[in-house]
Design a protein around this motif. Sequence first.
Motif, PDB file in Angstrom:
ATOM      1  N   GLN A  16     -12.761  -4.795  46.318  1.00 50.91           N
ATOM      2  CA  GLN A  16     -12.327  -5.402  47.457  1.00 50.91           C
ATOM      3  C   GLN A  16     -11.379  -6.546  47.158  1.00 50.91           C
ATOM      4  OE1 GLN A  16     -15.716  -6.498  49.759  1.00 50.91           O
ATOM      5  NE2 GLN A  16     -14.790  -7.554  51.245  1.00 50.91           N
ATOM      6  N   THR A  17     -10.461  -6.790  48.427  1.00 53.35           N
ATOM      7  CA  THR A  17      -9.644  -8.065  48.302  1.00 53.35           C
ATOM      8  C   THR A  17      -9.851  -8.927  49.861  1.00 53.35           C
ATOM      9  OG1 THR A  17      -7.821  -6.860  49.279  1.00 53.35           O
ATOM     10  CG2 THR A  17      -7.916  -6.874  47.024  1.00 53.35           C
ATOM     11  N   ILE A  18      -9.483 -10.058  49.545  1.00 52.20           N
ATOM     12  CA  ILE A  18      -9.829 -11.001  50.745  1.00 52.20           C
ATOM     13  C   ILE A  18      -8.350 -11.863  50.730  1.00 52.20           C
ATOM     14  CG2 ILE A  18     -10.752 -13.007  51.916  1.00 52.20           C
ATOM     15  CD1 ILE A  18     -13.559 -11.902  50.788  1.00 52.20           C
ATOM     16  N   HIS A  51     -14.638  -9.188  33.569  1.00 54.39           N
ATOM     17  CA  HIS A  51     -14.740  -9.641  34.979  1.00 54.39           C
ATOM     18  C   HIS A  51     -15.595  -8.789  36.036  1.00 54.39           C
ATOM     19  CE1 HIS A  51     -11.961 -13.577  34.803  1.00 54.39           C
ATOM     20  NE2 HIS A  51     -12.934 -13.499  33.956  1.00 54.39           N
ATOM     21  N   MET A  52     -14.938  -7.525  35.872  1.00 52.24           N
ATOM     22  CA  MET A  52     -15.408  -6.312  36.763  1.00 52.24           C
ATOM     23  C   MET A  52     -16.934  -5.731  36.464  1.00 52.24           C
ATOM     24  SD  MET A  52     -12.091  -4.689  38.030  1.00 52.24           S
ATOM     25  CE  MET A  52     -12.870  -3.741  39.378  1.00 52.24           C
ATOM     26  N   GLY A  53     -17.111  -6.099  35.138  1.00 53.84           N
ATOM     27  CA  GLY A  53     -18.223  -5.496  34.634  1.00 53.84           C
ATOM     28  C   GLY A  53     -19.574  -6.473  34.437  1.00 53.84           C
ATOM     29  N   ASP A  60     -12.646  -7.886  41.048  1.00 50.34           N
ATOM     30  CA  ASP A  60     -11.361  -7.812  40.202  1.00 50.34           C
ATOM     31  C   ASP A  60     -11.251  -8.812  39.300  1.00 50.34           C
ATOM     32  OD1 ASP A  60      -8.887  -7.098  39.586  1.00 50.34           O
ATOM     33  OD2 ASP A  60      -7.865  -7.729  41.503  1.00 50.34           O
ATOM     34  N   VAL A  61     -10.110  -8.905  38.366  1.00 50.65           N
ATOM     35  CA  VAL A  61      -9.964 -10.045  37.538  1.00 50.65           C
ATOM     36  C   VAL A  61      -9.938 -11.261  38.345  1.00 50.65           C
ATOM     37  CG1 VAL A  61      -7.485  -9.873  37.787  1.00 50.65           C
ATOM     38  CG2 VAL A  61      -8.603 -11.051  35.721  1.00 50.65           C
ATOM     39  N   ALA A  62     -10.592 -12.631  37.932  1.00 51.62           N
ATOM     40  CA  ALA A  62     -10.483 -13.762  38.889  1.00 51.62           C
ATOM     41  C   ALA A  62      -9.367 -14.513  38.957  1.00 51.62           C
ATOM     42  CB  ALA A  62     -11.664 -14.384  38.147  1.00 51.62           C
ATOM     43  N   GLY A  84     -10.989 -15.662  42.325  1.00 50.73           N
ATOM     44  CA  GLY A  84     -12.627 -15.603  42.202  1.00 50.73           C
ATOM     45  C   GLY A  84     -12.930 -16.620  40.968  1.00 50.73           C
ATOM     46  N   ALA A  85     -11.943 -17.503  40.740  1.00 53.82           N
ATOM     47  CA  ALA A  85     -12.157 -18.114  39.343  1.00 53.82           C
ATOM     48  C   ALA A  85     -12.613 -19.759  39.678  1.00 53.82           C
ATOM     49  CB  ALA A  85     -10.830 -18.237  38.465  1.00 53.82           C
ATOM     50  N   ASN A  86     -12.568 -20.117  40.710  1.00 51.99           N
ATOM     51  CA  ASN A  86     -12.704 -21.576  40.865  1.00 51.99           C
ATOM     52  C   ASN A  86     -14.052 -22.206  41.056  1.00 51.99           C
ATOM     53  OD1 ASN A  86      -9.930 -21.951  40.533  1.00 51.99           O
ATOM     54  ND2 ASN A  86      -9.772 -21.489  42.778  1.00 51.99           N
ATOM     55  N   GLY A  87     -15.094 -21.279  40.878  1.00 49.08           N
ATOM     56  CA  GLY A  87     -16.711 -21.859  41.194  1.00 49.08           C
ATOM     57  C   GLY A  87     -17.392 -21.518  42.173  1.00 49.08           C
TER      58      GLY A  87
END
Length: 199
Positions: A16-18, A51-53, A60-62, A84-87
């Motif tokens: 999915q994407t936002i 990341h996806m597992g 997705d990759v973060a 998706g990496a910042n916390g």
Amino acid sequence: MTYLTRAHWGAEAPVQTIPASKRLKGVCLHWMGFAIHDDPLVVVKSIQRNHMGPPTNYWDVAYNEFISQQGEVIEGRGLTVKPGANGNSTLNRQYLALGLLIGPDQTPTEEMITAVRERIAVIRSFQPQADKIVGHMDLKPTTCPGPEVTRMLRAGMFEPSSGDIPAPQPPYTQTQIDAIKEEMARIYRKVEALEASIQ
């Protein structure tokens, strides 16, 4: 500067994407937390798989983009997608995430520093208010992005200059241009649908 798309590293399609916020505060710099000596594209592919597992199960990759020690820019989620990496969701809405492909005892090269500056300049070119550059540790308790990147960050070494927006790459083909237009149209349709759903 070399820009490598998701197709170059054989990315899996996102679950999915936002869309990224239109009111970004800035950019958050990350490191990978482990020393990197292998082909950057192989490393990025491995990071996406991780990341996806389980147990993270990210969509997705973060990271939005990766930067290699050679100054290559490698597309992650892309600059128009929420990272998706910042916390947490709020921090991911406020900052795009650039992942520097280094780990402990590795210092950013001049090529990497230049590429980071150029990407930040690109982000500011379409979101001028996104003027903050922070490390992950500025947003949450963590050692990321490591002592060397943090030292350089505090010294202002990643701050773009007026000349840091890179010159255009060799001309795109019409097929590439059409694909970019279609992707942007898809993203804007999604933004409009999300905005309509909350009105």
